[in-house]
Design a protein around this motif. Structure first.
Motif, PDB file in Angstrom:
ATOM      1  N   ILE A  18       0.832  -1.204   0.000  1.00 28.32           N
ATOM      2  CA  ILE A  18       0.000   0.000   0.000  1.00 28.32           C
ATOM      3  C   ILE A  18       0.868   1.256   0.000  1.00 28.32           C
ATOM      4  CG2 ILE A  18      -1.861  -1.177   1.234  1.00 28.32           C
ATOM      5  CD1 ILE A  18      -0.998   0.448   3.705  1.00 28.32           C
ATOM      6  N   LEU A  19       0.263   2.362  -0.418  1.00 28.06           N
ATOM      7  CA  LEU A  19       0.869   3.680  -0.317  1.00 28.06           C
ATOM      8  C   LEU A  19      -0.081   4.582   0.466  1.00 28.06           C
ATOM      9  CD1 LEU A  19       2.280   4.433  -3.896  1.00 28.06           C
ATOM     10  CD2 LEU A  19       3.596   3.872  -1.837  1.00 28.06           C
ATOM     11  N   GLN A  20       0.487   5.470   1.271  1.00 22.16           N
ATOM     12  CA  GLN A  20      -0.304   6.427   2.025  1.00 22.16           C
ATOM     13  C   GLN A  20      -0.083   7.825   1.460  1.00 22.16           C
ATOM     14  OE1 GLN A  20       0.055   5.660   6.441  1.00 22.16           O
ATOM     15  NE2 GLN A  20       1.635   4.288   5.691  1.00 22.16           N
ATOM     16  N   HIS A  21      -1.153   8.578   1.314  1.00 19.52           N
ATOM     17  CA  HIS A  21      -1.083   9.935   0.769  1.00 19.52           C
ATOM     18  C   HIS A  21      -1.677  10.913   1.778  1.00 19.52           C
ATOM     19  CE1 HIS A  21      -0.215   8.036  -3.148  1.00 19.52           C
ATOM     20  NE2 HIS A  21      -1.156   7.176  -2.792  1.00 19.52           N
ATOM     21  N   PRO A  49      -3.403   9.441   7.108  1.00 17.79           N
ATOM     22  CA  PRO A  49      -3.469   9.690   5.659  1.00 17.79           C
ATOM     23  C   PRO A  49      -4.875  10.063   5.212  1.00 17.79           C
ATOM     24  CG  PRO A  49      -3.265   7.337   6.127  1.00 17.79           C
ATOM     25  CD  PRO A  49      -3.037   8.052   7.417  1.00 17.79           C
ATOM     26  N   THR A  50      -4.957  10.797   4.121  1.00 18.09           N
ATOM     27  CA  THR A  50      -6.256  11.149   3.545  1.00 18.09           C
ATOM     28  C   THR A  50      -6.665  10.166   2.457  1.00 18.09           C
ATOM     29  OG1 THR A  50      -5.111  12.638   2.020  1.00 18.09           O
ATOM     30  CG2 THR A  50      -6.002  13.607   4.038  1.00 18.09           C
ATOM     31  N   LEU A  51      -5.726   9.330   2.004  1.00 15.95           N
ATOM     32  CA  LEU A  51      -6.009   8.325   0.985  1.00 15.95           C
ATOM     33  C   LEU A  51      -4.970   7.212   1.076  1.00 15.95           C
ATOM     34  CD1 LEU A  51      -7.660   7.473  -1.583  1.00 15.95           C
ATOM     35  CD2 LEU A  51      -5.925   8.691  -2.927  1.00 15.95           C
ATOM     36  N   ILE A  52      -5.444   5.982   0.947  1.00 15.93           N
ATOM     37  CA  ILE A  52      -4.571   4.812   0.872  1.00 15.93           C
ATOM     38  C   ILE A  52      -4.780   4.168  -0.488  1.00 15.93           C
ATOM     39  CG2 ILE A  52      -4.139   2.488   1.784  1.00 15.93           C
ATOM     40  CD1 ILE A  52      -5.038   3.585   4.525  1.00 15.93           C
ATOM     41  N   THR A  53      -3.697   3.892  -1.209  1.00 20.79           N
ATOM     42  CA  THR A  53      -3.812   3.266  -2.523  1.00 20.79           C
ATOM     43  C   THR A  53      -3.080   1.933  -2.543  1.00 20.79           C
ATOM     44  OG1 THR A  53      -1.841   4.410  -3.371  1.00 20.79           O
ATOM     45  CG2 THR A  53      -3.974   5.500  -3.688  1.00 20.79           C
ATOM     46  N   ALA A  54      -3.552   1.033  -3.399  1.00 15.27           N
ATOM     47  CA  ALA A  54      -2.908  -0.271  -3.551  1.00 15.27           C
ATOM     48  C   ALA A  54      -3.155  -0.791  -4.959  1.00 15.27           C
ATOM     49  CB  ALA A  54      -3.446  -1.268  -2.522  1.00 15.27           C
ATOM     50  N   HIS A  55      -2.154  -1.493  -5.503  1.00 12.62           N
ATOM     51  CA  HIS A  55      -2.276  -2.102  -6.821  1.00 12.62           C
ATOM     52  C   HIS A  55      -3.192  -3.310  -6.695  1.00 12.62           C
ATOM     53  CE1 HIS A  55      -0.207  -4.008 -10.532  1.00 12.62           C
ATOM     54  NE2 HIS A  55      -1.177  -3.205 -10.905  1.00 12.62           N
ATOM     55  N   PRO A  80     -10.188   6.870   2.966  1.00 16.22           N
ATOM     56  CA  PRO A  80     -10.587   6.190   1.732  1.00 16.22           C
ATOM     57  C   PRO A  80      -9.490   5.254   1.229  1.00 16.22           C
ATOM     58  CG  PRO A  80     -10.878   8.577   1.571  1.00 16.22           C
ATOM     59  CD  PRO A  80     -10.052   8.316   2.779  1.00 16.22           C
ATOM     60  N   VAL A  81      -9.924   4.221   0.509  1.00  8.83           N
ATOM     61  CA  VAL A  81      -9.006   3.257  -0.103  1.00  8.83           C
ATOM     62  C   VAL A  81      -9.260   3.244  -1.607  1.00  8.83           C
ATOM     63  CG1 VAL A  81      -8.305   0.837  -0.244  1.00  8.83           C
ATOM     64  CG2 VAL A  81      -8.907   1.836   1.978  1.00  8.83           C
ATOM     65  N   LEU A  82      -8.189   3.357  -2.384  1.00  7.65           N
ATOM     66  CA  LEU A  82      -8.270   3.297  -3.842  1.00  7.65           C
ATOM     67  C   LEU A  82      -7.503   2.086  -4.338  1.00  7.65           C
ATOM     68  CD1 LEU A  82      -8.902   4.578  -6.658  1.00  7.65           C
ATOM     69  CD2 LEU A  82      -6.727   5.808  -6.429  1.00  7.65           C
TER      70      LEU A  82
END
Length: 211
Positions: A18-21, A49-55, A80-82
Motif C-alpha cells: 500500500i501507499l499512504q497519501h 493519511p487522507t487516501l490509501i492506494t494499492a495495486h 478512503p481506499v483506492l
C-alpha cells in the motif's frame, strides 16, 4: 498478514503493498504519479493519511492466499481506499448513491479530494428508483455537485441491490472508476476474488471505497 499503518487505520492488507497519501486535495496529475510507482504524496503533514492506494492485482493475489475472501479492514475507518489495476483513470466515473448519509458523504469527499483531476471526467450517478421525499433535495444537490465538478454527468435510476450489480454495470459500460462505500467492502472483496482474471474482468476499472 496484517500491516499496521496508523493506530486509527486498521488495514488487513499487508503494509508493503500500500501507499499512504497526505493531501486534502490531490494535485493535478495524481493518476499519472500513482502509476509511475512513486512514493505516497505528502502535501501537508497530518497524523492520518487522507487516501490509501494499492495495486489491485497485488491485493487480489493476497486475497487468493487466504482460505476465503477477507474484508480489507477489520473495522472500516474514515480513510478512503483506492484500488487500481493496469492504470488509474478518472475518465468515466460511476458513483453509487443509495440515499444513506454514508453514500452522500462519500460523493462529497471524493469530489473535494479529486477536484483537480476530474474536470474532464464523464460521471454517472446510479440511485435507487425510490428515494424518500426527505432525501430528494440531497439527491439533487449531489447531482449538481458532480455536474459542477465534471465535464459531463448522467443520472440513472436502477434498483441495484448488490455491489456485484454495480461492478457488472461498470464493466459493461467501460467505466474506469467505481465510487462506493465501505459498507459494501466485504461483498466487493468476494466479487473481486471470484471474478479476477475471468471473462468479465476489465483491467481499466479502479475502485474507490470510503465511509
Amino acid at each position: 498478514m496484517q500491516g499496521k499503518i496508523e493506530n486509527r487505520v486498521n488495514m488487513l492488507i499487508p503494509q508493503e503493498i500500500i501507499l499512504q497519501h497526505y493531501c486534502n486535495k490531490l494535485p493535478l496529475g495524481f493518476p499519472e504519479n500513482l502509476i509511475s510507482g512513486n512514493a505516497g504524496l505528502i502535501c501537508s503533514p497530518q497524523k492520518v493519511p487522507t487516501l490509501i492506494t494499492a495495486h489491485l492485482p497485488k491485493v487480489l493475489d493476497w486475497l487468493h492466499e487466504q482460505d476465503k475472501p477477507l474484508v480489507l479492514e477489520q473495522e472500516p475507518c474514515s480513510v478512503p481506499v483506492l484500488l487500481y489495476d493496469q492504470e488509474f483513470s478518472t475518465e468515466r466515473i460511476l458513483f453509487h448513491y443509495d440515499g444513506t448519509p454514508a453514500s452522500a458523504n462519500l460523493i462529497r469527499n471524493f469530489i473535494s479530494l479529486f477536484s483537480e483531476n476530474i474536470k474532464r471526467s464523464k460521471a454517472t450517478i446510479i440511485s435507487p428508483s425510490f428515494i424518500p421525499k426527505s432525501k430528494q433535495r440531497e439527491e439533487q444537490e449531489l447531482i449538481q455537485l458532480v455536474s459542477n465538478a465534471t465535464a459531463e454527468t448522467s443520472f440513472i435510476k436502477f434498483n441495484f441491490n448488490r455491489i456485484g450489480d454495480f461492478w457488472s454495470y461498470a464493466v459493461k459500460n467501460e467505466c474506469t472508476l467505481l465510487v462506493t462505500t465501505k459498507n459494501h467492502q466485504a461483498e466487493l472483496a468476494k466479487v473481486l476474488f471470484h471474478f479476477y482474471k475471468g471473462g468479465m474482468w476489465y483491467d481499466r476499472l479502479s475502485f474507490y471505497i470510503s465511509l
